[in-house]
Each structure stands twice: as structure tokens, then as C-alpha cells.
Design a protein around this motif. Sequence first.
Motif, PDB file in Angstrom:
ATOM      1  N   LYS A 190      38.607 -27.371 -54.218  1.00 58.72           N
ATOM      2  CA  LYS A 190      39.825 -25.931 -54.083  1.00 58.72           C
ATOM      3  C   LYS A 190      39.058 -24.818 -54.359  1.00 58.72           C
ATOM      4  N   LEU A 191      38.018 -24.671 -54.776  1.00 59.57           N
ATOM      5  CA  LEU A 191      37.428 -23.337 -55.068  1.00 59.57           C
ATOM      6  C   LEU A 191      37.449 -22.807 -53.844  1.00 59.57           C
ATOM      7  N   ASN A 192      36.490 -23.761 -53.179  1.00 60.21           N
ATOM      8  CA  ASN A 192      35.898 -23.516 -51.811  1.00 60.21           C
ATOM      9  C   ASN A 192      36.952 -23.021 -50.998  1.00 60.21           C
ATOM     10  N   TYR A 193      37.998 -23.783 -50.341  1.00 60.82           N
ATOM     11  CA  TYR A 193      39.484 -23.333 -49.964  1.00 60.82           C
ATOM     12  C   TYR A 193      40.225 -21.598 -50.640  1.00 60.82           C
ATOM     13  N   LEU A 194      40.285 -21.745 -51.766  1.00 56.61           N
ATOM     14  CA  LEU A 194      40.015 -20.517 -51.908  1.00 56.61           C
ATOM     15  C   LEU A 194      39.889 -19.343 -51.905  1.00 56.61           C
ATOM     16  N   ILE A 195      38.256 -19.323 -51.685  1.00 56.68           N
ATOM     17  CA  ILE A 195      37.213 -18.372 -51.260  1.00 56.68           C
ATOM     18  C   ILE A 195      37.288 -18.180 -49.856  1.00 56.68           C
ATOM     19  N   ILE A 196      37.429 -18.999 -48.915  1.00 57.74           N
ATOM     20  CA  ILE A 196      37.377 -19.194 -47.617  1.00 57.74           C
ATOM     21  C   ILE A 196      39.094 -18.603 -47.085  1.00 57.74           C
ATOM     22  N   LYS A 197      40.511 -19.106 -48.092  1.00 54.24           N
ATOM     23  CA  LYS A 197      41.544 -18.649 -47.700  1.00 54.24           C
ATOM     24  C   LYS A 197      41.709 -16.501 -47.867  1.00 54.24           C
ATOM     25  N   LYS A 198      40.880 -16.690 -49.018  1.00 57.28           N
ATOM     26  CA  LYS A 198      41.473 -15.344 -49.673  1.00 57.28           C
ATOM     27  C   LYS A 198      40.270 -14.150 -48.999  1.00 57.28           C
ATOM     28  N   TYR A 199      38.624 -14.399 -48.174  1.00 56.46           N
ATOM     29  CA  TYR A 199      38.513 -13.665 -47.956  1.00 56.46           C
ATOM     30  C   TYR A 199      37.560 -14.131 -46.584  1.00 56.46           C
ATOM     31  N   TYR A 200      37.791 -14.947 -45.958  1.00 52.55           N
ATOM     32  CA  TYR A 200      37.390 -14.957 -44.666  1.00 52.55           C
ATOM     33  C   TYR A 200      36.660 -14.906 -43.852  1.00 52.55           C
ATOM     34  N   GLY A 201      35.760 -15.330 -44.373  1.00 45.59           N
ATOM     35  CA  GLY A 201      33.634 -15.156 -44.397  1.00 45.59           C
ATOM     36  C   GLY A 201      33.479 -14.250 -44.599  1.00 45.59           C
ATOM     37  N   GLU A 202      34.164 -12.926 -45.140  1.00 42.67           N
ATOM     38  CA  GLU A 202      33.345 -12.063 -46.182  1.00 42.67           C
ATOM     39  C   GLU A 202      32.382 -12.101 -47.071  1.00 42.67           C
ATOM     40  N   ILE A 203      32.667 -13.832 -48.103  1.00 38.76           N
ATOM     41  CA  ILE A 203      32.279 -14.500 -48.707  1.00 38.76           C
ATOM     42  C   ILE A 203      32.439 -15.912 -48.838  1.00 38.76           C
ATOM     43  N   LYS A 204      30.990 -16.096 -49.041  1.00 37.59           N
ATOM     44  CA  LYS A 204      30.247 -18.093 -48.494  1.00 37.59           C
ATOM     45  C   LYS A 204      30.315 -18.857 -49.702  1.00 37.59           C
ATOM     46  N   LEU A 205      30.218 -20.320 -49.898  1.00 36.60           N
ATOM     47  CA  LEU A 205      30.868 -19.931 -51.413  1.00 36.60           C
ATOM     48  C   LEU A 205      29.426 -21.309 -51.203  1.00 36.60           C
ATOM     49  N   GLU A 206      28.062 -21.996 -52.026  1.00 35.64           N
ATOM     50  CA  GLU A 206      26.831 -22.339 -52.185  1.00 35.64           C
ATOM     51  C   GLU A 206      27.160 -23.122 -53.263  1.00 35.64           C
ATOM     52  N   VAL A 207      27.921 -24.166 -53.834  1.00 35.08           N
ATOM     53  CA  VAL A 207      27.114 -25.362 -55.392  1.00 35.08           C
ATOM     54  C   VAL A 207      26.434 -26.168 -55.173  1.00 35.08           C
TER      55      VAL A 207
END
Length: 243
Positions: free
Chosen positions: A27-44
Motif C-alpha cells: 500500500k505504501l509503494n502504491y501511494l508513493i507511485i500515485k502521489k509522486y508519479y516517478g519522482e520518488i521510488k521506494l526500495e524496501v
Amino acid sequence: MSKLISICIPCFNEEKSLLELGERLKKLNYLIIKKYYGEIKLEVILINNGSEDYSSKIIEKLENENKFIRSVNILKNRGYGFGIKAGLRVANGDYVGWTHADLQTDVIDIQKAIHILKTSKYSQKIYIKGSRKGRPLFDNAFTFAMSIIESILFRVIIFDINAQPNILPRSFLNDLEYSPNDFSFDLYFYIKAIRSSLTVKRFIVNFPPRKYGISSWNKNFFSKIKFIKRTLSYSIKLLKSGI
């Protein structure tokens, strides 16, 4: 160019919480993708920190099902800080951080830290850290007492030392090998950030009772006393080091 945020999560005997953690991370990754449109990416990076249960198998499953999740496997537990360091060594992020796997700090709150990072215009002089809300009265009193003691020792105002998550610039990890392997890891980087004139930004995170299992250290009053002694011993050592 997009910014990559790497979050390391050490897992010690967390088989009961890991599947739910995986759902929260998705869910966190989805929210980041939706909100930042590739400006920020997540690695866990999920670290099996010497678990004696089925944590390693569940971590492997989560990695196989999610491209943004990676794993590190440690055969024998050598401490909380040791586990985080194992993850940080393989992290690719422009900014790196860590949090707990026990769900008491919701990983969804990492998006609050990312918002602070963005509004700081991706500063290289920022340290972002949670501040826990909703803890039992006794635990709050314990944390308050520790904060006063450590503030006096280091002559700076610090509070809620072990709150999660923590996010900082990758460049700040130049002396990772000198950091402690136990729960003093959080204290080390908190003090180092202040001494290095980083801007410390705190934000509120809810901290409900543990949902699964028991804490590996916070079991009773005597475990807290042991924690205090160990932390004070390390604090004196840290003061002598001149950090």
C-alpha cells in the motif's frame, strides 16, 4: 531524475506480522507511485536478522512477489543495529532509513517522512525521525527519563530516541562500521546528526500495542533497567569518542 528511498527493516522472529507488513508495504509503494508519479521510488530491504521461526521463508515469498522488495539473510542474530547495517550496505537509495517490523509503527507513515524530504528540496543536511504517540503511561515515563539523562550527558535536547522511522541522506553513512550493533544504533545516528549540524525534523506516528508476539527486549521492568544500563554505558563510550 527520480529519487530512490531505501528502507531497511530488520526482522527477528516476526513470522506472525510479516504477511500483514507486506500488505502495508504494498500500500505504501502504491501511494508513493500515485502521489509522486516517478519522482520518488521506494526500495524496501527486509533483513532476516537470525530468526528462529519461519520469517526467512515469508521474507523470501514477499521478495518474489514484489519487485520493490529485496532481502538479506543473516544466519545468527548479532543485534538490532547489526541487522540494519546489513541492509544499509546493500541499499541503493539516494536516501536511506530504517524502521521496525512489528507493526507498532505503521510503515504507511513513511509517506509523511517522504513529504518532509520533498518539501526540504531533497536536502543533504536533513535527518527525519518519527515521534511516538499513544504509548502506555509507564513507557512514556521511561522514555522521558531516558531523554532527560541523554540530553544532560550530550548537552543537546533529544527525545524519544528509539522512535521510528528514520530517514537520512546516503552520504551520512560514511562511518557505518563504527556504529553499534545493538539498540544503541538509533542513539548513535541521532547524536551524530545533531553534532553534524543536520536539521532534525520530527513527525508524529501512532504507536498502538504490539499486535503479534512479544518484544525481543521490552518484556518487563527488569528488562527496562537492563536497557538503561546498557544505553548509559554506550553513551559514556560515545562521549569519550568525541562524536
